[in-house]
Write a protein that holds these residues in place. Structure first.
Motif, PDB file in Angstrom:
ATOM      1  N   PHE A  99      77.436  49.004  48.551  1.00 41.53           N
ATOM      2  CA  PHE A  99      76.772  50.301  49.018  1.00 41.53           C
ATOM      3  C   PHE A  99      75.576  50.221  48.931  1.00 41.53           C
ATOM      4  O   PHE A  99      74.600  49.554  48.126  1.00 41.53           O
ATOM      5  N   GLU A 115      73.039  53.689  49.172  1.00 40.85           N
ATOM      6  CA  GLU A 115      72.955  55.206  49.398  1.00 40.85           C
ATOM      7  C   GLU A 115      74.534  55.737  49.828  1.00 40.85           C
ATOM      8  O   GLU A 115      74.346  56.632  50.737  1.00 40.85           O
ATOM      9  N   LYS A 116      75.289  55.295  49.119  1.00 38.72           N
ATOM     10  CA  LYS A 116      76.674  55.749  49.309  1.00 38.72           C
ATOM     11  C   LYS A 116      77.371  55.653  50.662  1.00 38.72           C
ATOM     12  O   LYS A 116      78.414  55.872  51.112  1.00 38.72           O
ATOM     13  N   GLN A 117      76.727  54.318  51.354  1.00 41.25           N
ATOM     14  CA  GLN A 117      76.961  54.132  52.501  1.00 41.25           C
ATOM     15  C   GLN A 117      77.618  52.658  52.320  1.00 41.25           C
ATOM     16  O   GLN A 117      76.872  51.831  51.687  1.00 41.25           O
ATOM     17  N   TRP A 151      74.302  48.678  45.396  1.00 40.66           N
ATOM     18  CA  TRP A 151      75.356  48.650  44.264  1.00 40.66           C
ATOM     19  C   TRP A 151      76.484  47.721  44.953  1.00 40.66           C
ATOM     20  O   TRP A 151      76.940  47.747  46.046  1.00 40.66           O
ATOM     21  N   THR A 180      74.040  46.932  40.003  1.00 45.36           N
ATOM     22  CA  THR A 180      73.008  47.499  40.754  1.00 45.36           C
ATOM     23  C   THR A 180      72.126  46.270  40.885  1.00 45.36           C
ATOM     24  O   THR A 180      71.704  45.516  40.177  1.00 45.36           O
TER      25      THR A 180
END
Length: 572
Positions: free
Chosen positions: A360, A362-364, A391, A404
């Protein structure tokens, strides 16, 4: 009275020419079934010179010494016998022919024992021979099994019964031989000591299933009710066969696991649990457990059970799969890249079963794989937008772990469009916003005044970095005249960028309205400011190291009414 020493078990024929010795022969042992009869063969000899007119004889039971008054079995002179032998004993041999064969009938267990013969030639010529025959009264046939019976190898089992009763002849038959083989009757055979046996043979090739089989032999006597049976259990030797073992085992990390191995063999096998050639446990037994407490992934693998004895061996394996949550992912790859390069990042982990891996930013979701232990992320021609925190997440039904990592994209400075100057009252503030990696150096140039101020001169310039953005603010105080032109220049090892900062508001128009007189006054003031700043910097150079090198442009100097301030103020 003369007692002869014990003689070998064969006919002893001693003549007078050999020194006048006496001798006798009879079997050392003889057997017969209870209720039947037995003929004890016997011959004796004496010196020829004695030439007796009549030869008599006596059979004693259990003792050769007449003075001990042993029971008389047979006596040719008087026919007086012990009550136990009345009607049961008679002489079959002719004593005159030196044949002392005795017949005993209606045998019962109490008649079993030692029998001695004594020759009576008249007068003092009476001799008890030390040789004797031991009578064994039996009631079971003798089954003879070889000392070693091995599965797959032919064996011969015999049934032997005594056949020393001239009045009753035994007949033999096998019991429980079905599936083993057909018997072969050899008939009546004479043994080495002159006794007789009836023999029947059974040939077969045993299997492991025949181990412990009860095989019987039956002896019967025609026209009587006499029937005798004997049995023998077969001890069949055979190599091990593993008959009991776990199927493949799945266990959760930290649980208890018990592996079982059981084998069928004779004799008992040596059971050994092994893994990767190392012995974990062994014992001589039918079955063997291997207990694993709080299993770990390190114990995942193939376990082997080996069973062996003197006749062969067998082995089987079982797989143990230890299920566990993913370990913390590891990331290998380029973490620093120049704009335009291709970046390859590998994220890997260990788990059982294999996890779902996802990267991921930024949550994408940028990349994902299912039931794989590795995930490759390819970023062709990276841009500054690819810079940042990533991540890598690994998960299966037993848990989730994440790691991370940061990707740093390096690129030449870019001055953003929000960079500008603004004036309020007598103050001018110039804002230069630069996006760059690595961090750039920023300088403000006032071309009309031939002055350059860089960010190292903190009394004039205030700078602050946030992420990839560097914000530098130049503050001009006491600025009553028209604002000067300001050029912001940013540079790093990948290049430089310059931008003349636009002014917000109408201050340039107001400057134009002051006219020629105002211009002369402003110029005089500017000269005074330059002189003031020059003197100020010279004083600083005495006590501090210089802020500019010899080739740098001179700094902008102002009078006490016009100054440069490094402290930022709110601007519009």
């Amino acid at each position: 009275m003369i007692f002869l020493t014990t003689l070998p078990l064969f006919w002893i024929m001693i003549s007078a020419s050999r020194g006048g010795h006496w001798g006798a022969w009879m079997p050392s042992s003889i057997s017969a079934f209870e209720g039947t009869c037995v003929s004890i063969p016997c011959r004796f000899d004496f010196p020829d010179e004695l030439r007796p007119a009549v030869v008599h004889g006596v059979w004693y039971f259990n003792s050769p010494y007449p003075k001990n008054y042993p029971p008389v079995v047979f006596k040719s002179r008087t026919q007086v016998v012990h009550e136990s032998f009345q009607g049961r004993s008679r002489l079959l041999g002719d004593l005159g022919l030196r044949n002392c064969t005795l017949l005993l009938s209606s045998l019962s267990p109490e008649l079993g024992g030692k029998y001695y013969f004594r020759g009576d030639l008249g007068g003092y010529n009476q001799y008890t021979f030390s040789e004797h025959s031991v009578l064994d009264i039996i009631n079971t046939p003798n089954i003879v099994v070889p000392p070693e019976v091995v599965a797959g190898s032919e064996v011969e089992v015999s049934c032997m019964v005594p056949d020393n009763c001239p009045e009753l002849r035994p007949e033999l038959s096998w019991l429980g031989h079905e599936g083993l083989g057909e018997p072969a009757v050899l008939g009546r055979l004479r043994e080495d000591e002159g006794t007789w046996v009836q023999v029947s043979l059974l040939h077969f090739v045993p299997t492991r299933e025949a181990n412990g089989h009860r095989l019987g032999c039956q002896a019967s006597f025609p026209n009587t009710t006499l029937l005798f049976e004997g049995y023998a259990s077969l001890d069949v030797k055979y190599p091990p066969v593993i008959v009991e073992m776990n199927a493949s085992v799945e266990a959760i990390e930290g649980s208890h696991v018990s592996l079982l191995c059981g084998a069928d063999s004779n004799p008992l096998p040596l059971l050994t649990w092994m893994r990767d050639g190392s012995v974990l446990r062994e014992a001589v037994a039918e079955s063997l457990f291997l207990d694993l407490e709080e299993v770990t992934p390190a114990e995942d693998g193939v376990y082997a059970c080996l069973a062996e004895n003197a006749y062969g061996q067998d082995n089987r394996t079982v797989g143990l799969s230890v299920m566990y949550a993913p370990r913390k992912p590891t990331v290998n790859g380029t973490m620093v890249a120049v704009e335009g390069e291709t970046v390859s990042i590998l994220c890997s982990t260990q788990s059982n079963p294999d996890p779902i891996l996802t990267i991921f930013k930024e949550k994408q979701i940028l990349a994902t794989v299912i039931y794989e232990s590795e995930l490759q992320l390819e970023l062709p021609a990276v841009t500054p937008e690819d810079d940042g925190e990533y991540w890598c997440v690994a998960e299966n039904q037993y848990g989730q772990r994440a790691t991370t990592f940061n990707l740093s994209v390096e690129f030449a400075p870019v001055i953003l469009l929000e960079s500008h100057c603004a004036a309020a009252r007598d103050t001018v503030q110039c804002l230069c916003v630069v996006k760059s990696n690595p961090e750039p150096s920023v300088a403000f140039e006032l071309p009309s005044r031939n002055v350059t101020v860089n960010e190292t001169e903190r009394e004039f310039v205030y700078s602050e970095r946030s992420g990839l953005l560097l914000t530098s603010i130049l503050t001009l105080r006491g600025q009553a005249q028209a604002p000067p032109r300001v050029i912001c220049t940013a540079r790093n090892l990948y290049g430089s960028k310059s931008l003349e900062l636009p002014f917000q508001g109408a201050h340039r128009l107001m400057w134009a309205k002051i006219g020629p007189v105002g211009a002369v006054v402003a110029f005089a003031i500017l000269i005074a400011i330059v002189c003031y700043i020059t003197q100020t910097r010279r004083k600083k150079n005495v006590t501090e190291s210089p802020s500019f090198s010899a080739g740098d442009n001179p700094p902008v100097l102002f009078s006490s009414d016009f100054r440069i301030s490094g402290a930022p103020e709110k601007y519009e």
